[in-house]
Design a protein around this motif. Structure first.
Motif, PDB file in Angstrom:
ATOM      1  N   GLY A  23       9.954   7.075  -1.883  1.00 23.91           N
ATOM      2  CA  GLY A  23       9.062   7.107  -3.112  1.00 23.91           C
ATOM      3  C   GLY A  23       8.369   5.760  -3.277  1.00 23.91           C
ATOM      4  N   MET A  24       7.446   5.858  -4.309  1.00 31.03           N
ATOM      5  CA  MET A  24       6.815   4.677  -4.742  1.00 31.03           C
ATOM      6  C   MET A  24       7.922   3.594  -5.343  1.00 31.03           C
ATOM      7  SD  MET A  24       3.672   5.282  -4.130  1.00 31.03           S
ATOM      8  CE  MET A  24       2.461   4.880  -5.375  1.00 31.03           C
ATOM      9  N   ALA A  25       8.963   3.980  -5.959  1.00 26.82           N
ATOM     10  CA  ALA A  25       9.918   3.177  -6.520  1.00 26.82           C
ATOM     11  C   ALA A  25      10.661   2.378  -5.252  1.00 26.82           C
ATOM     12  CB  ALA A  25      11.067   3.748  -7.312  1.00 26.82           C
ATOM     13  N   ASP A  26      10.864   3.152  -4.215  1.00 29.88           N
ATOM     14  CA  ASP A  26      11.492   2.388  -2.937  1.00 29.88           C
ATOM     15  C   ASP A  26      10.500   1.155  -2.630  1.00 29.88           C
ATOM     16  OD1 ASP A  26      13.966   3.874  -3.169  1.00 29.88           O
ATOM     17  OD2 ASP A  26      12.619   5.591  -2.163  1.00 29.88           O
ATOM     18  N   ILE A  27       9.070   1.553  -2.492  1.00 27.67           N
ATOM     19  CA  ILE A  27       8.151   0.665  -1.806  1.00 27.67           C
ATOM     20  C   ILE A  27       8.005  -0.424  -2.891  1.00 27.67           C
ATOM     21  CG2 ILE A  27       5.823   0.616  -1.370  1.00 27.67           C
ATOM     22  CD1 ILE A  27       6.020   3.666  -0.470  1.00 27.67           C
ATOM     23  N   ALA A  28       7.988  -0.054  -4.117  1.00 21.06           N
ATOM     24  CA  ALA A  28       7.832  -1.322  -5.044  1.00 21.06           C
ATOM     25  C   ALA A  28       8.987  -2.283  -4.904  1.00 21.06           C
ATOM     26  CB  ALA A  28       8.022  -0.691  -6.539  1.00 21.06           C
ATOM     27  N   SER A  29      10.073  -1.645  -4.905  1.00 24.43           N
ATOM     28  CA  SER A  29      11.278  -2.705  -4.708  1.00 24.43           C
ATOM     29  C   SER A  29      11.394  -3.391  -3.425  1.00 24.43           C
ATOM     30  CB  SER A  29      12.652  -1.529  -4.717  1.00 24.43           C
ATOM     31  OG  SER A  29      13.969  -2.460  -4.453  1.00 24.43           O
ATOM     32  N   ARG A  35       6.914  -0.989 -10.301  1.00 25.87           N
ATOM     33  CA  ARG A  35       6.332   0.207  -9.623  1.00 25.87           C
ATOM     34  C   ARG A  35       4.834   0.086 -10.327  1.00 25.87           C
ATOM     35  NH1 ARG A  35      10.131   5.368 -11.239  1.00 25.87           N
ATOM     36  NH2 ARG A  35       8.070   5.874 -11.829  1.00 25.87           N
ATOM     37  N   ARG A  36       4.791  -0.398 -11.730  1.00 24.60           N
ATOM     38  CA  ARG A  36       3.219  -0.411 -11.928  1.00 24.60           C
ATOM     39  C   ARG A  36       2.284  -1.168 -11.254  1.00 24.60           C
ATOM     40  NH1 ARG A  36       3.112  -3.086 -18.020  1.00 24.60           N
ATOM     41  NH2 ARG A  36       3.654  -4.782 -16.617  1.00 24.60           N
ATOM     42  N   THR A  37       2.700  -1.876 -10.480  1.00 17.30           N
ATOM     43  CA  THR A  37       1.808  -2.856  -9.638  1.00 17.30           C
ATOM     44  C   THR A  37       1.267  -2.221  -8.380  1.00 17.30           C
ATOM     45  OG1 THR A  37       2.765  -4.986 -10.202  1.00 17.30           O
ATOM     46  CG2 THR A  37       1.725  -5.042  -8.006  1.00 17.30           C
ATOM     47  N   VAL A  38       2.491  -1.151  -8.172  1.00 19.55           N
ATOM     48  CA  VAL A  38       2.198  -0.192  -6.949  1.00 19.55           C
ATOM     49  C   VAL A  38       1.189   0.784  -7.221  1.00 19.55           C
ATOM     50  CG1 VAL A  38       2.904   1.366  -5.298  1.00 19.55           C
ATOM     51  CG2 VAL A  38       4.273  -0.592  -5.571  1.00 19.55           C
ATOM     52  N   TYR A  39       1.375   1.202  -8.775  1.00 21.12           N
ATOM     53  CA  TYR A  39       0.521   2.345  -9.163  1.00 21.12           C
ATOM     54  C   TYR A  39      -0.625   1.966  -9.385  1.00 21.12           C
ATOM     55  CZ  TYR A  39       4.190   5.871  -8.995  1.00 21.12           C
ATOM     56  OH  TYR A  39       5.104   6.894  -8.792  1.00 21.12           O
ATOM     57  N   GLY A  40      -0.860   0.775  -9.852  1.00 20.12           N
ATOM     58  CA  GLY A  40      -2.222   0.061 -10.065  1.00 20.12           C
ATOM     59  C   GLY A  40      -3.145   0.102  -8.740  1.00 20.12           C
ATOM     60  N   HIS A  41      -2.417  -0.036  -7.707  1.00 25.11           N
ATOM     61  CA  HIS A  41      -3.383  -0.022  -6.472  1.00 25.11           C
ATOM     62  C   HIS A  41      -3.391   1.373  -6.068  1.00 25.11           C
ATOM     63  CE1 HIS A  41      -3.823  -4.492  -5.910  1.00 25.11           C
ATOM     64  NE2 HIS A  41      -2.438  -4.436  -6.446  1.00 25.11           N
ATOM     65  N   PHE A  42      -2.365   2.012  -6.307  1.00 21.48           N
ATOM     66  CA  PHE A  42      -2.390   3.599  -5.481  1.00 21.48           C
ATOM     67  C   PHE A  42      -1.758   4.625  -6.576  1.00 21.48           C
ATOM     68  CE2 PHE A  42      -1.291   0.347  -2.455  1.00 21.48           C
ATOM     69  CZ  PHE A  42      -2.426   0.381  -1.416  1.00 21.48           C
ATOM     70  N   ARG A  45       1.397   8.763  -4.630  1.00 21.70           N
ATOM     71  CA  ARG A  45       2.037   8.365  -3.223  1.00 21.70           C
ATOM     72  C   ARG A  45       0.999   8.961  -2.241  1.00 21.70           C
ATOM     73  NH1 ARG A  45       5.438  11.052   0.915  1.00 21.70           N
ATOM     74  NH2 ARG A  45       6.916   9.695   1.411  1.00 21.70           N
ATOM     75  N   SER A  46       0.154  10.098  -2.433  1.00 17.78           N
ATOM     76  CA  SER A  46      -0.723  10.484  -1.711  1.00 17.78           C
ATOM     77  C   SER A  46      -2.030   9.586  -1.553  1.00 17.78           C
ATOM     78  CB  SER A  46      -1.377  11.711  -2.396  1.00 17.78           C
ATOM     79  OG  SER A  46      -2.679  12.374  -1.776  1.00 17.78           O
ATOM     80  N   ASP A  47      -2.195   8.856  -2.622  1.00 16.58           N
ATOM     81  CA  ASP A  47      -3.283   7.458  -2.362  1.00 16.58           C
ATOM     82  C   ASP A  47      -2.811   6.683  -1.382  1.00 16.58           C
ATOM     83  OD1 ASP A  47      -5.254   8.963  -4.076  1.00 16.58           O
ATOM     84  OD2 ASP A  47      -4.188   8.009  -5.807  1.00 16.58           O
ATOM     85  N   LEU A  48      -1.529   6.347  -1.599  1.00 15.49           N
ATOM     86  CA  LEU A  48      -0.946   5.417  -0.779  1.00 15.49           C
ATOM     87  C   LEU A  48      -0.948   5.666   0.632  1.00 15.49           C
ATOM     88  CD1 LEU A  48       0.793   2.594  -0.344  1.00 15.49           C
ATOM     89  CD2 LEU A  48       2.767   4.171  -0.606  1.00 15.49           C
ATOM     90  N   VAL A  49      -0.544   7.046   1.000  1.00 15.81           N
ATOM     91  CA  VAL A  49      -0.489   7.461   2.350  1.00 15.81           C
ATOM     92  C   VAL A  49      -1.876   7.617   3.072  1.00 15.81           C
ATOM     93  CG1 VAL A  49      -0.046   9.677   3.650  1.00 15.81           C
ATOM     94  CG2 VAL A  49       1.603   8.855   2.172  1.00 15.81           C
ATOM     95  N   GLU A 105      -3.435  17.888   6.336  1.00 11.05           N
ATOM     96  CA  GLU A 105      -4.907  18.036   6.391  1.00 11.05           C
ATOM     97  C   GLU A 105      -5.670  16.937   5.962  1.00 11.05           C
ATOM     98  OE1 GLU A 105      -7.903  21.227   3.696  1.00 11.05           O
ATOM     99  OE2 GLU A 105      -6.014  21.965   4.419  1.00 11.05           O
ATOM    100  N   ALA A 106      -5.298  15.958   4.972  1.00 10.28           N
ATOM    101  CA  ALA A 106      -6.242  14.829   4.643  1.00 10.28           C
ATOM    102  C   ALA A 106      -6.016  13.843   5.872  1.00 10.28           C
ATOM    103  CB  ALA A 106      -5.614  14.369   3.598  1.00 10.28           C
ATOM    104  N   ILE A 107      -4.646  13.820   6.424  1.00 14.81           N
ATOM    105  CA  ILE A 107      -4.586  12.684   7.609  1.00 14.81           C
ATOM    106  C   ILE A 107      -5.484  13.101   8.626  1.00 14.81           C
ATOM    107  CG2 ILE A 107      -3.079  11.632   9.147  1.00 14.81           C
ATOM    108  CD1 ILE A 107      -0.767  11.683   7.107  1.00 14.81           C
TER     109      ILE A 107
END
Length: 189
Positions: A23-29, A35-42, A45-49, A105-107
């Protein structure tokens, strides 16, 4: 700001490569940010992928443009493409897993330019007798391209055997006679 975004993408590739369900928390860590920094850019999770996919597509398109411009023969261009693709296949192999799930589908949509260029290359090879006509060019290119990622996903060592196996397998799938495929593969570093 873009350095942080790129670092998050790099870390996300590593984290998702180990655990596609992270998840996004794992990526932030793992990125040593909140997490707010990750969510600020993405924002999701869909936006990140999708950002990871777009980055992969940009790299693949650049490689394809360079390789197809440098080689007249389609089979030689394919070999050059696989040689340059191999490190990217390892880096982005998680997208193959994610493509099977909710992001498929998006990928697939984002990979459109790569798939069209590969289909054109295969069609050129079919027209000149280098590749078989046992499948339409678009299907044949997709199957041969997918085989490279399947081999990369099973050869995590990045070894030379892997790139040679991927190249040879994809050439045979394209209908290149075994002797010609072996000659092309043996000519690669």
């Amino acid at each position: 700001m873009s350095d942080t975004r790129e670092r998050i993408l790099d870390v996300a590739l590593e984290v998702l490569g180990k655990n596609p369900d992270a998840g996004m928390a794992d990526i932030a860590s793992a990125a040593a940010v909140v997490r707010r920094t990750v969510y600020g850019h993405f924002p999701s999770r869909s936006d990140l992928v999708l950002a990871l996919t777009q980055r992969a597509v940009s790299e693949l398109v650049a490689v394809l443009a360079e390789i197809t411009a440098a080689h007249e023969a389609a089979d030689e261009a394919w070999v050059g493409f696989i040689a340059h693709l191999w490190p990217l296949a390892h880096r982005y192999r998680v997208l193959v897993v994610l493509r099977r799930g909710q992001y498929g589908e998006a990928i697939h949509s984002l990979l459109g330019p790569v798939e069209r260029t590969l289909a054109d290359l295969v069609e050129r090879g079919q027209d000149r007798g280098a590749f078989g006509r046992h499948l339409p060019a678009d299907v044949l290119s997709e199957v041969a391209f997918a085989a490279v990622f399947a081999i990369a996903d099973n050869d995590l060592s990045h070894g030379a055997l892997g790139v040679h196996a991927a190249t040879m397998t994809s050439l045979l799938m394209l209908g290149v006679p075994e002797a010609r495929a072996k000659s092309l593969v043996d000519g690669q570093p």
